[in-house]
Write an enzyme that holds these catalytic residues in place. Structure first.
Site, PDB file in Angstrom:
ATOM      1  N   PHE A 161      23.807  63.017  21.142  1.00 29.22           N
ATOM      2  CA  PHE A 161      23.975  63.287  22.565  1.00 29.22           C
ATOM      3  C   PHE A 161      23.870  64.775  22.852  1.00 29.22           C
ATOM      4  O   PHE A 161      24.433  65.596  22.114  1.00 29.22           O
ATOM      5  CB  PHE A 161      25.364  62.840  23.049  1.00 29.22           C
ATOM      6  CG  PHE A 161      25.696  61.395  22.860  1.00 29.22           C
ATOM      7  CD1 PHE A 161      25.410  60.464  23.844  1.00 29.22           C
ATOM      8  CD2 PHE A 161      26.329  60.969  21.702  1.00 29.22           C
ATOM      9  CE1 PHE A 161      25.752  59.135  23.684  1.00 29.22           C
ATOM     10  CE2 PHE A 161      26.678  59.638  21.530  1.00 29.22           C
ATOM     11  CZ  PHE A 161      26.382  58.721  22.531  1.00 29.22           C
ATOM     12  N   ASP A 162      23.201  65.110  23.939  1.00 29.26           N
ATOM     13  CA  ASP A 162      23.354  66.437  24.519  1.00 29.26           C
ATOM     14  C   ASP A 162      24.744  66.490  25.171  1.00 29.26           C
ATOM     15  O   ASP A 162      25.379  65.450  25.394  1.00 29.26           O
ATOM     16  CB  ASP A 162      22.244  66.659  25.553  1.00 29.26           C
ATOM     17  CG  ASP A 162      22.317  68.025  26.205  1.00 29.26           C
ATOM     18  OD1 ASP A 162      22.795  68.979  25.559  1.00 29.26           O
ATOM     19  OD2 ASP A 162      21.907  68.140  27.367  1.00 29.26           O
ATOM     20  N   GLY A 163      25.186  67.687  25.494  1.00 26.72           N
ATOM     21  CA  GLY A 163      26.510  67.834  26.094  1.00 26.72           C
ATOM     22  C   GLY A 163      26.494  67.843  27.606  1.00 26.72           C
ATOM     23  O   GLY A 163      26.765  66.825  28.264  1.00 26.72           O
ATOM     24  N   PHE A 275      19.880  61.323  23.358  1.00 23.42           N
ATOM     25  CA  PHE A 275      19.966  61.361  24.816  1.00 23.42           C
ATOM     26  C   PHE A 275      20.130  62.796  25.296  1.00 23.42           C
ATOM     27  O   PHE A 275      21.025  63.515  24.849  1.00 23.42           O
ATOM     28  CB  PHE A 275      21.159  60.521  25.302  1.00 23.42           C
ATOM     29  CG  PHE A 275      21.059  59.062  24.947  1.00 23.42           C
ATOM     30  CD1 PHE A 275      20.196  58.227  25.636  1.00 23.42           C
ATOM     31  CD2 PHE A 275      21.814  58.534  23.911  1.00 23.42           C
ATOM     32  CE1 PHE A 275      20.089  56.877  25.311  1.00 23.42           C
ATOM     33  CE2 PHE A 275      21.729  57.181  23.582  1.00 23.42           C
ATOM     34  CZ  PHE A 275      20.857  56.360  24.281  1.00 23.42           C
ATOM     35  N   ASP A 277      19.326  65.416  29.047  1.00 27.88           N
ATOM     36  CA  ASP A 277      18.966  65.382  30.463  1.00 27.88           C
ATOM     37  C   ASP A 277      17.699  66.167  30.772  1.00 27.88           C
ATOM     38  O   ASP A 277      17.081  65.954  31.819  1.00 27.88           O
ATOM     39  CB  ASP A 277      20.119  65.939  31.316  1.00 27.88           C
ATOM     40  CG  ASP A 277      20.369  67.425  31.063  1.00 27.88           C
ATOM     41  OD1 ASP A 277      20.377  68.210  32.028  1.00 27.88           O
ATOM     42  OD2 ASP A 277      20.563  67.803  29.894  1.00 27.88           O
TER      43      ASP A 277
END
Length: 304
Positions: A161-163, A275, A277
């Site tokens: 995951f991105d943060g 994932f 954004d």
């Protein structure tokens, strides 16, 4: 006794995310749904090739043993019910135990996510992903041409995951975009002990954390490994870690890259899905791993 989804990890997935229907989709976009339906009907006994999320789904279903079903995968698709026949037949032909599906023939399908108690929706349709995120469910637009690494780590699911704007809100990202790096670092240092507001993928991380703990207790052969892969670096890293601690969840690995390319680190981690954004990060990541763009936050605001 009625079937219940309570306590399960529920993943809703579109037909194009699970199987490679890119050729068929070109027919749909060039003509209409009638021609698409006819083509799918003609190919009903022809098993579709695996799509970008197929390896992930296969591994997730590996958590189900005997009567103890911990994961439910549901087809949630804009396809018509007739085309849905091919989806189910393709799943059966490759041994995917998928029994439930909702087909809406062109209408947005996200309305059914609440009834499904979904923890994640994967789709190749940007509008459906945006609508799902607006409704409060984790969702990502898959990159159909992402590299698949199905043979890697067969007994372990790895999710990265991105943060900011993914696990966390884009509060800090907004500061960075509007005022620059120095202001971002000052903002995060000042608020280091204040947990970040949750982002759209917090519920998925929590669900994975519960499943991870459950598998450790009953010694199931499948395992979960999670990673935070973020452009943050010290001292902005501390607020991210403290936020996860405040939520009562953990990640197995954390990479604070400070502007280094994520692609190289993802290649080493070998995620079953990543994932992020930001479009640029997703495009690069898709060369090494299955990737989904989370269409949320300031980076994905539609300009009017």
């Amino acid at each position: 006794m009625a079937f219940s989804l309570d306590g399960k990890l529920v993943v809703a997935i579109s037909s194009r995310a699970l199987f490679n229907f890119e050729e068929e989709n070109q027919i749909f976009e060039a003509t209409d749904d009638s021609a698409y339906m006819q083509l799918q009907l003609e190919r009903i006994d022809q098993a579709a090739k695996p799509g970008v999320a197929y390896p992930l789904v296969k591994k997730l279903l590996g958590f189900n043993q005997g009567k103890q079903q911990m994961v439910e995968v549901v087809i949630l698709s804009r396809n018509d019910p007739v085309s849905g026949l091919r989806v189910f037949r393709s799943a059966k032909s490759v041994g995917l135990a998928i029994e439930r599906g909702v087909f809406t023939r062109g209408r947005p399908p996200y309305h059914y996510l609440k009834s499904l108690q979904a923890n994640l929706f994967l789709s190749a349709n940007a509008d459906d992903v945006r609508a799902t995120l607006d409704a409060g469910f984790p969702a990502a637009m898959v990159f159909p041409q992402s590299k698949q690494i199905a043979e890697s780590n067969p007994d372990e699911i790895r999710i990265a995951f991105d943060g900011d704007a993914v696990l966390f809100s884009d509060e800090a990202e907004q500061v960075f975009q509007s005022k620059g790096l120095d202001a971002f670092v000052a903002h995060e240092s000042k608020k280091v002990e204040i947990p970040l507001p949750p982002g759209p993928f917090k519920p998925l991380l929590e669900a994975l954390h519960r499943l991870q703990n459950a598998t450790k207790q009953d010694n199931r052969p499948m395992r979960i490994r999670t990673a935070l892969v973020t452009a943050r670096s010290a001292p902005a890293h501390e607020r991210a870690i403290r936020t996860l601690m405040a939520w009562g969840v953990t990640v197995d690995e954390a990479m604070f890259l400070g502007g280094l390319a994520k692609k190289d680190f993802l290649k080493e981690f070998q995620p079953d899905f990543f994932f992020d954004d930001q479009l640029g990060h997703c495009e690069l990541a898709s060369d090494v791993a299955p990737t989904g763009q989370v269409l949320s936050g300031i980076a994905n605001q539609i300009k009017k």
